[in-house]
Motif scaffolding. Structure first.
Motif, PDB file in Angstrom:
ATOM      1  N   THR A   1       2.955  -3.249   0.424  1.00 17.06           N
ATOM      2  CA  THR A   1       4.021  -2.847  -0.500  1.00 17.06           C
ATOM      3  C   THR A   1       5.136  -2.116   0.245  1.00 17.06           C
ATOM      4  OG1 THR A   1       2.430  -2.621  -2.325  1.00 17.06           O
ATOM      5  CG2 THR A   1       4.548  -1.508  -2.574  1.00 17.06           C
ATOM      6  N   LEU A   2       4.760  -1.189   1.116  1.00 16.02           N
ATOM      7  CA  LEU A   2       5.753  -0.432   1.874  1.00 16.02           C
ATOM      8  C   LEU A   2       6.509  -1.335   2.855  1.00 16.02           C
ATOM      9  CD1 LEU A   2       3.743   2.849   2.578  1.00 16.02           C
ATOM     10  CD2 LEU A   2       5.569   2.490   0.901  1.00 16.02           C
ATOM     11  N   SER A   3       5.797  -2.320   3.421  1.00 16.93           N
ATOM     12  CA  SER A   3       6.451  -3.267   4.336  1.00 16.93           C
ATOM     13  C   SER A   3       7.490  -4.096   3.586  1.00 16.93           C
ATOM     14  CB  SER A   3       5.401  -4.193   4.970  1.00 16.93           C
ATOM     15  OG  SER A   3       4.456  -3.469   5.731  1.00 16.93           O
ATOM     16  N   CYS A   4       7.110  -4.533   2.397  1.00 18.87           N
ATOM     17  CA  CYS A   4       8.034  -5.299   1.560  1.00 18.87           C
ATOM     18  C   CYS A   4       9.236  -4.446   1.172  1.00 18.87           C
ATOM     19  CB  CYS A   4       7.305  -5.795   0.313  1.00 18.87           C
ATOM     20  SG  CYS A   4       8.265  -6.938  -0.708  1.00 18.87           S
ATOM     21  N   LEU A   5       8.989  -3.170   0.888  1.00 16.01           N
ATOM     22  CA  LEU A   5      10.059  -2.242   0.530  1.00 16.01           C
ATOM     23  C   LEU A   5      11.029  -2.062   1.691  1.00 16.01           C
ATOM     24  CD1 LEU A   5      11.356  -0.122  -1.345  1.00 16.01           C
ATOM     25  CD2 LEU A   5       9.707   1.547  -0.438  1.00 16.01           C
TER      26      LEU A   5
ATOM     27  N   ILE B   1       2.766 -10.416   5.696  1.00 15.31           N
ATOM     28  CA  ILE B   1       2.662  -9.048   5.170  1.00 15.31           C
ATOM     29  C   ILE B   1       1.394  -8.862   4.342  1.00 15.31           C
ATOM     30  CG2 ILE B   1       3.730  -7.367   3.611  1.00 15.31           C
ATOM     31  CD1 ILE B   1       6.434  -8.440   4.419  1.00 15.31           C
ATOM     32  N   GLY B   2       0.952  -9.925   3.684  1.00 15.43           N
ATOM     33  CA  GLY B   2      -0.258  -9.830   2.876  1.00 15.43           C
ATOM     34  C   GLY B   2      -1.531  -9.832   3.702  1.00 15.43           C
ATOM     35  N   VAL B   3      -1.566 -10.679   4.735  1.00 16.53           N
ATOM     36  CA  VAL B   3      -2.785 -10.874   5.517  1.00 16.53           C
ATOM     37  C   VAL B   3      -3.024  -9.766   6.547  1.00 16.53           C
ATOM     38  CG1 VAL B   3      -3.875 -12.339   7.278  1.00 16.53           C
ATOM     39  CG2 VAL B   3      -2.905 -13.372   5.223  1.00 16.53           C
ATOM     40  N   PHE B   4      -1.997  -9.419   7.313  1.00 17.55           N
ATOM     41  CA  PHE B   4      -2.213  -8.554   8.465  1.00 17.55           C
ATOM     42  C   PHE B   4      -2.731  -7.151   8.137  1.00 17.55           C
ATOM     43  CE2 PHE B   4      -0.415 -11.822  11.039  1.00 17.55           C
ATOM     44  CZ  PHE B   4      -0.946 -11.596  12.304  1.00 17.55           C
ATOM     45  N   PRO B   5      -2.227  -6.467   7.109  1.00 16.40           N
ATOM     46  CA  PRO B   5      -2.822  -5.158   6.792  1.00 16.40           C
ATOM     47  C   PRO B   5      -4.307  -5.243   6.466  1.00 16.40           C
ATOM     48  CG  PRO B   5      -0.693  -5.374   5.743  1.00 16.40           C
ATOM     49  CD  PRO B   5      -1.019  -6.722   6.294  1.00 16.40           C
ATOM     50  N   GLN B   6      -4.692  -6.269   5.698  1.00 16.27           N
ATOM     51  CA  GLN B   6      -6.106  -6.443   5.376  1.00 16.27           C
ATOM     52  C   GLN B   6      -6.913  -6.752   6.633  1.00 16.27           C
ATOM     53  OE1 GLN B   6      -7.341  -5.774   2.431  1.00 16.27           O
ATOM     54  NE2 GLN B   6      -5.364  -5.556   1.396  1.00 16.27           N
ATOM     55  N   LEU B   7      -6.355  -7.581   7.506  1.00 22.29           N
ATOM     56  CA  LEU B   7      -7.041  -7.977   8.734  1.00 22.29           C
ATOM     57  C   LEU B   7      -7.229  -6.788   9.671  1.00 22.29           C
ATOM     58  CD1 LEU B   7      -8.183 -10.347  10.361  1.00 22.29           C
ATOM     59  CD2 LEU B   7      -5.901 -10.707  11.295  1.00 22.29           C
ATOM     60  N   ILE B   8      -6.208  -5.964   9.779  1.00 23.43           N
ATOM     61  CA  ILE B   8      -6.281  -4.804  10.676  1.00 23.43           C
ATOM     62  C   ILE B   8      -7.236  -3.751  10.135  1.00 23.43           C
ATOM     63  CG2 ILE B   8      -4.948  -2.866  11.623  1.00 23.43           C
ATOM     64  CD1 ILE B   8      -2.506  -4.798  11.653  1.00 23.43           C
ATOM     65  N   LEU B   9      -7.170  -3.496   8.829  1.00 15.35           N
ATOM     66  CA  LEU B   9      -7.992  -2.444   8.230  1.00 15.35           C
ATOM     67  C   LEU B   9      -9.464  -2.821   8.101  1.00 15.35           C
ATOM     68  CD1 LEU B   9      -5.550  -1.274   5.426  1.00 15.35           C
ATOM     69  CD2 LEU B   9      -6.248   0.045   7.434  1.00 15.35           C
TER      70      LEU B   9
ATOM     71  N   ILE C   1      -5.598   0.334   0.438  1.00 18.09           N
ATOM     72  CA  ILE C   1      -4.757   0.859   1.516  1.00 18.09           C
ATOM     73  C   ILE C   1      -3.949  -0.288   2.116  1.00 18.09           C
ATOM     74  CG2 ILE C   1      -4.731   1.863   3.839  1.00 18.09           C
ATOM     75  CD1 ILE C   1      -5.224   3.919   1.682  1.00 18.09           C
ATOM     76  N   GLY C   2      -4.573  -1.440   2.257  1.00 19.71           N
ATOM     77  CA  GLY C   2      -3.870  -2.626   2.737  1.00 19.71           C
ATOM     78  C   GLY C   2      -2.754  -3.034   1.791  1.00 19.71           C
ATOM     79  N   ILE C   3      -3.035  -2.971   0.486  1.00 16.85           N
ATOM     80  CA  ILE C   3      -2.006  -3.274  -0.517  1.00 16.85           C
ATOM     81  C   ILE C   3      -0.845  -2.296  -0.389  1.00 16.85           C
ATOM     82  CG2 ILE C   3      -1.501  -3.274  -3.003  1.00 16.85           C
ATOM     83  CD1 ILE C   3      -4.348  -4.295  -3.467  1.00 16.85           C
ATOM     84  N   LEU C   4      -1.163  -1.026  -0.149  1.00 17.69           N
ATOM     85  CA  LEU C   4      -0.121  -0.008   0.019  1.00 17.69           C
ATOM     86  C   LEU C   4       0.764  -0.316   1.223  1.00 17.69           C
ATOM     87  CD1 LEU C   4       1.171   2.711  -0.719  1.00 17.69           C
ATOM     88  CD2 LEU C   4      -0.587   3.836   0.668  1.00 17.69           C
ATOM     89  N   ILE C   5       0.138  -0.690   2.338  1.00 19.17           N
ATOM     90  CA  ILE C   5       0.910  -1.017   3.544  1.00 19.17           C
ATOM     91  C   ILE C   5       1.784  -2.243   3.294  1.00 19.17           C
ATOM     92  CG2 ILE C   5       0.731  -1.809   5.942  1.00 19.17           C
ATOM     93  CD1 ILE C   5      -1.859  -0.154   6.146  1.00 19.17           C
TER      94      ILE C   5
ATOM     95  N   ASN D   1       5.225   1.097  -7.506  1.00 16.47           N
ATOM     96  CA  ASN D   1       3.953   0.439  -7.241  1.00 16.47           C
ATOM     97  C   ASN D   1       3.197   1.150  -6.119  1.00 16.47           C
ATOM     98  OD1 ASN D   1       2.179  -2.011  -7.712  1.00 16.47           O
ATOM     99  ND2 ASN D   1       2.556  -2.216  -5.523  1.00 16.47           N
ATOM    100  N   ALA D   2       3.930   1.595  -5.115  1.00 15.24           N
ATOM    101  CA  ALA D   2       3.297   2.333  -4.019  1.00 15.24           C
ATOM    102  C   ALA D   2       2.652   3.622  -4.536  1.00 15.24           C
ATOM    103  CB  ALA D   2       4.325   2.649  -2.933  1.00 15.24           C
ATOM    104  N   ILE D   3       3.334   4.294  -5.447  1.00 16.71           N
ATOM    105  CA  ILE D   3       2.795   5.525  -6.034  1.00 16.71           C
ATOM    106  C   ILE D   3       1.531   5.222  -6.827  1.00 16.71           C
ATOM    107  CG2 ILE D   3       3.229   7.359  -7.729  1.00 16.71           C
ATOM    108  CD1 ILE D   3       6.204   7.205  -6.911  1.00 16.71           C
ATOM    109  N   VAL D   4       1.543   4.132  -7.576  1.00 13.78           N
ATOM    110  CA  VAL D   4       0.368   3.726  -8.360  1.00 13.78           C
ATOM    111  C   VAL D   4      -0.818   3.458  -7.436  1.00 13.78           C
ATOM    112  CG1 VAL D   4      -0.607   1.859  -9.758  1.00 13.78           C
ATOM    113  CG2 VAL D   4       1.619   2.824 -10.352  1.00 13.78           C
ATOM    114  N   VAL D   5      -0.575   2.752  -6.346  1.00 13.23           N
ATOM    115  CA  VAL D   5      -1.650   2.434  -5.407  1.00 13.23           C
ATOM    116  C   VAL D   5      -2.217   3.710  -4.782  1.00 13.23           C
ATOM    117  CG1 VAL D   5      -2.252   1.243  -3.264  1.00 13.23           C
ATOM    118  CG2 VAL D   5      -0.751   0.129  -4.920  1.00 13.23           C
ATOM    119  N   ILE D   6      -1.355   4.649  -4.469  1.00 14.58           N
ATOM    120  CA  ILE D   6      -1.819   5.935  -3.930  1.00 14.58           C
ATOM    121  C   ILE D   6      -2.719   6.640  -4.942  1.00 14.58           C
ATOM    122  CG2 ILE D   6      -1.088   8.251  -3.240  1.00 14.58           C
ATOM    123  CD1 ILE D   6       1.419   6.932  -2.003  1.00 14.58           C
ATOM    124  N   LEU D   7      -2.329   6.611  -6.209  1.00 15.66           N
ATOM    125  CA  LEU D   7      -3.155   7.209  -7.261  1.00 15.66           C
ATOM    126  C   LEU D   7      -4.525   6.545  -7.334  1.00 15.66           C
ATOM    127  CD1 LEU D   7      -0.580   7.686 -10.178  1.00 15.66           C
ATOM    128  CD2 LEU D   7      -1.718   9.484  -8.861  1.00 15.66           C
ATOM    129  N   VAL D   8      -4.537   5.219  -7.186  1.00 14.63           N
ATOM    130  CA  VAL D   8      -5.798   4.480  -7.220  1.00 14.63           C
ATOM    131  C   VAL D   8      -6.729   4.934  -6.098  1.00 14.63           C
ATOM    132  CG1 VAL D   8      -6.862   2.206  -6.862  1.00 14.63           C
ATOM    133  CG2 VAL D   8      -4.876   2.437  -8.368  1.00 14.63           C
TER     134      VAL D   8
END
Length: 204
Positions: free
Chosen positions: A118-122, A191-199, A112-116, A87-94
């Motif tokens: 995803t990686l945090s969850c990983l 994990i869902g909120v903070f990347p979006q909030l920071i970015l 980019i927030g979704i990527l962060i 999923n992280a690879i797919v998001v990078i492609l997007v």
């Protein structure tokens, strides 16, 4: 009781994490005051649907055939590792091929927030912690909606109220199905909120 179970199970399916990114993109295209050619919008939505929904589903069936996953809900942390990497690879492609910063800076940083997230969850899976991907997805989109309402100076109180109800329903569904514990749900929201909030500082 049986009806309640089916309703709550349906909520987990309807608001599956695979649906949330495209929901955020559709909302953006509907609410943005900028003019974007309709053909361009359809082309973006088609490409995103293929990459973020159809491709992950096909990869899931491949992984299931190979014995790497047992169900679409990825119940164990071990099952999550490969799907999250893919999923992280797919998001990078997007972000590299479909939603470049110019002219889609809001959507670019949304992914980019979704990527962060995803990686945090990983990373958490390596510590045997199973954060709720459902809550990561819907909380991230919720935060993105709030940021867009401020950015475009639009009143979407009805949408935000509905998102609050849906978020609560998804959390209730995951608890009812015994898919997650309270800490896993709370961590999913964080994990869902903070990347979006920071970015959001990069485009708001």
């Amino acid at each position: 009781m049986r009806l309640t179970h089916h309703i709550l199970k349906s909520i987990s399916v309807i608001f599956h994490p695979l649906i949330m990114p495209i929901a955020g993109v559709i909302f953006y295209f509907v609410k943005t005051p900028r003019f974007i050619d309709r053909q361009v919008i359809w082309a973006k939505l088609t490409s995103l649907s293929i990459l973020t929904i159809i491709l992950p589903i096909l990869l899931y069936f491949l992984l299931k055939t190979l014995g790497h996953v047992n169900s679409i809900y990825l119940k164990s942390t071990k099952e999550r590792i490969i799907p999250l990497i893919l999923n992280a690879i797919v998001v990078i492609l997007v972000t590299q091929r479909i939603l470049r910063p110019d002219p889609y800076i809001e959507l670019y940083y949304f992914f980019i927030g979704i990527l962060i997230s995803t990686l945090s969850c990983l990373i958490l899976t390596f510590f045997k912690f199973k954060a709720s991907i459902h809550m990561i997805a819907i909380s991230g989109v919720f935060m993105f909606f709030i940021a867009l309402s401020i950015h475009f100076s639009i009143n979407i109180n009805g949408t935000l109220a509905l998102m609050s109800i849906i978020s609560g329903a998804v959390a209730t569904s995951r608890l009812h199905l015994k898919a997650h514990t309270y800490p896993e749900l709370i961590m999913g929201v964080v994990i869902g909120v903070f990347p979006q909030l920071i970015l959001v500082n990069n485009w708001l």
